[in-house]
Design an enzyme around this catalytic site. Structure first.
Site, PDB file in Angstrom:
ATOM      1  N   ASP A   1      -9.018 -24.353 -11.309  1.00  0.00           N
ATOM      2  CA  ASP A   1     -10.304 -23.066 -13.127  1.00  0.00           C
ATOM      3  C   ASP A   1      -8.756 -22.091 -12.989  1.00  0.00           C
ATOM      4  O   ASP A   1      -7.656 -21.899 -12.581  1.00  0.00           O
ATOM      5  CB  ASP A   1     -10.698 -21.957 -12.033  1.00  0.00           C
ATOM      6  CG  ASP A   1     -11.212 -20.989 -12.822  1.00  0.00           C
ATOM      7  OD1 ASP A   1     -10.746 -20.395 -14.162  1.00  0.00           O
ATOM      8  OD2 ASP A   1     -11.861 -20.155 -12.205  1.00  0.00           O
TER       9      ASP A   1
ATOM     10  N   CYS B   1      -9.199 -21.905 -32.133  1.00  0.00           N
ATOM     11  CA  CYS B   1      -9.641 -22.439 -33.723  1.00  0.00           C
ATOM     12  C   CYS B   1     -11.247 -21.293 -34.245  1.00  0.00           C
ATOM     13  O   CYS B   1     -11.432 -21.885 -34.481  1.00  0.00           O
ATOM     14  CB  CYS B   1      -9.745 -24.105 -33.754  1.00  0.00           C
ATOM     15  SG  CYS B   1     -10.989 -24.009 -32.245  1.00  0.00           S
TER      16      CYS B   1
ATOM     17  N   GLU C   1      -8.178 -29.205 -16.677  1.00  0.00           N
ATOM     18  CA  GLU C   1      -8.769 -28.970 -17.274  1.00  0.00           C
ATOM     19  C   GLU C   1     -10.614 -28.897 -16.437  1.00  0.00           C
ATOM     20  O   GLU C   1     -10.736 -30.017 -15.544  1.00  0.00           O
ATOM     21  CB  GLU C   1      -9.161 -30.442 -18.624  1.00  0.00           C
ATOM     22  CG  GLU C   1     -10.927 -30.554 -18.981  1.00  0.00           C
ATOM     23  CD  GLU C   1     -10.967 -29.034 -19.522  1.00  0.00           C
ATOM     24  OE1 GLU C   1     -12.069 -28.633 -19.382  1.00  0.00           O
ATOM     25  OE2 GLU C   1     -10.389 -28.615 -20.544  1.00  0.00           O
TER      26      GLU C   1
END
Length: 375
Positions: free
Chosen positions: A234, A306, A203
């Site tokens: 990254d 999502c 992350e």
């Protein structure tokens, strides 16, 4: 990093969210004893005799700190795009996404910290086990409960040194990890991990990285935490730095996060997000290319978002399939069929992909999932 069999099954089953929008953390619940014996957390507001009962119910649901305001800038943007892409289906989807008091929440139990009373309490409140169909892959450790009626079970507060007993989530967010089909002894990478936790979690964002560490502390006992690697690279460069190391990779990509963006509190920020939205497919494509480099030949990759946006979903996957000769689609239609009682799916998708559409009574999603294999 290779995990022992007992740990491998559980560590995967943590929820996901996209990194594009950062909604507030759920409000902390009262003590867990109050949850289980059903005590009320606040007094019932007085009935307004001037208003009809249904209107009073609506006011009660939308009153106070849980009230959400729709961002008109985002809604107008979605109205144009999704009417064009989804046709008549967008009307019913919009009605769910703009109606927080009709949303449902699933409860994922923590196998490392379960109270004997919790299962009985969930049953009494109308919850039942999800995923009762013949899934191709369903770890015995996955205990997820859902109910058809809206409402949110009280969240548990993070306490250092104490494991939570359950996690509240959108039930559709478990589909990417079910599609990944992790087996004992496999090396697994979650390229965009926060706020969940799976094996090697990467992350890049500082805030979300702290959320990730807190989530791991809340759900995984100390002996197993040491088996999880957390990095802050990254994601676009990860594959070049770690080539061909993993058997399975999950790319839960930064995306528009439709459900959250509709309630952006700052209209200027929302406008900026919509401008930057055009750049997301390029970022998602770069993350997928990087993930494929990190994947061993014969390994599988699951991509999820999502958002309903075609540009961030099937268009990105098609670009990968057309530009990478060593990547083939993997059929996940059997998984979709097995969970069709829990979810509503967009028709006309390819066999290697699915799109969960929110509808009344099954408000899960949006959730796009696609599976690829590196040859």
């Amino acid at each position: 990093m290779r995990l022992p069999p007992a740990a491998a099954r559980r560590l995967l089953l943590q929820p996901r969210r996209s990194a594009a929008a950062l909604p507030p953390r759920p409000a902390a619940s009262r003590a867990w004893q109050q949850i289980f014996i059903g005590k009320k957390n606040k007094t019932k507001p007085p009935t307004n005799k001037k208003n009809p009962p249904e209107q009073q119910k609506l006011e009660n649901r939308t009153d106070g700190k849980h009230q959400k305001q729709i961002c008109q800038v985002v809604l107008d943007h979605f109205e144009k795009q999704y009417t064009r892409e989804l046709g008549d289906a967008w009307t019913s989807i919009r009605d769910v996404l703009t109606c927080p008091w009709c949303w449902q929440y699933a409860i994922l139990l923590n196998k490392f910290s379960q109270s004997p009373e919790l299962g009985n309490t969930l049953h009494l409140k109308g919850y039942h086990p999800a995923f009762q169909g013949p899934l191709p892959y369903l770890p015995s450790s996955l205990k997820c409960y859902i109910r058809r009626t809206p409402g949110r079970f009280p969240a548990q507060k993070h306490q250092a040194g104490k494991l939570k007993e359950y996690y509240l989530l959108n039930a559709a967010s478990l589909l990417p990890v079910l599609a990944l089909e992790v087996k004992d002894g496999e090396d697994v990478l979650d390229l965009c991990a926060a706020p969940g936790g799976q094996f090697h979690c990467n992350e890049y964002d500082d805030l979300r990285s702290r959320w990730l560490e807190q989530t791991i502390e809340s759900f995984i006992p100390d002996p197993l935490i040491d088996l999880i690697t957390v990095s802050k690279l990254d994601g676009r460069q990860f594959g070049d730095l770690n080539p061909k190391l993993y058997d399975k990779v999950l790319v839960d990509a930064p995306c528009s996060n439709d459900r959250s963006w509709l309630f952006s509190s700052d209209s200027q920020q929302a406008t900026l997000r919509l401008i930057q939205r055009k750049e997301l497919p390029s970022l998602q494509f770069q993350l997928l290319r990087s993930a494929l480099k990190a994947l061993r030949p014969g390994g599988s990759l699951v991509y999820s978002t999502c958002t309903l946006s075609k540009a961030e979903n099937s268009d990105v996957i098609n670009l990968i399939l057309n530009s990478c000769s060593n990547v083939v689609p993997v059929d996940i239609s059997e998984m979709a069929k097995a969970v069709s009682q829990e979810f509503t799916f967009l028709s006309g998708t390819q066999q290697h992909e699915l799109m969960v559409l929110p509808e009344k009574g099954r408000t899960w999603g949006p959730m796009y999932v696609a599976k690829l294999k590196k040859t």
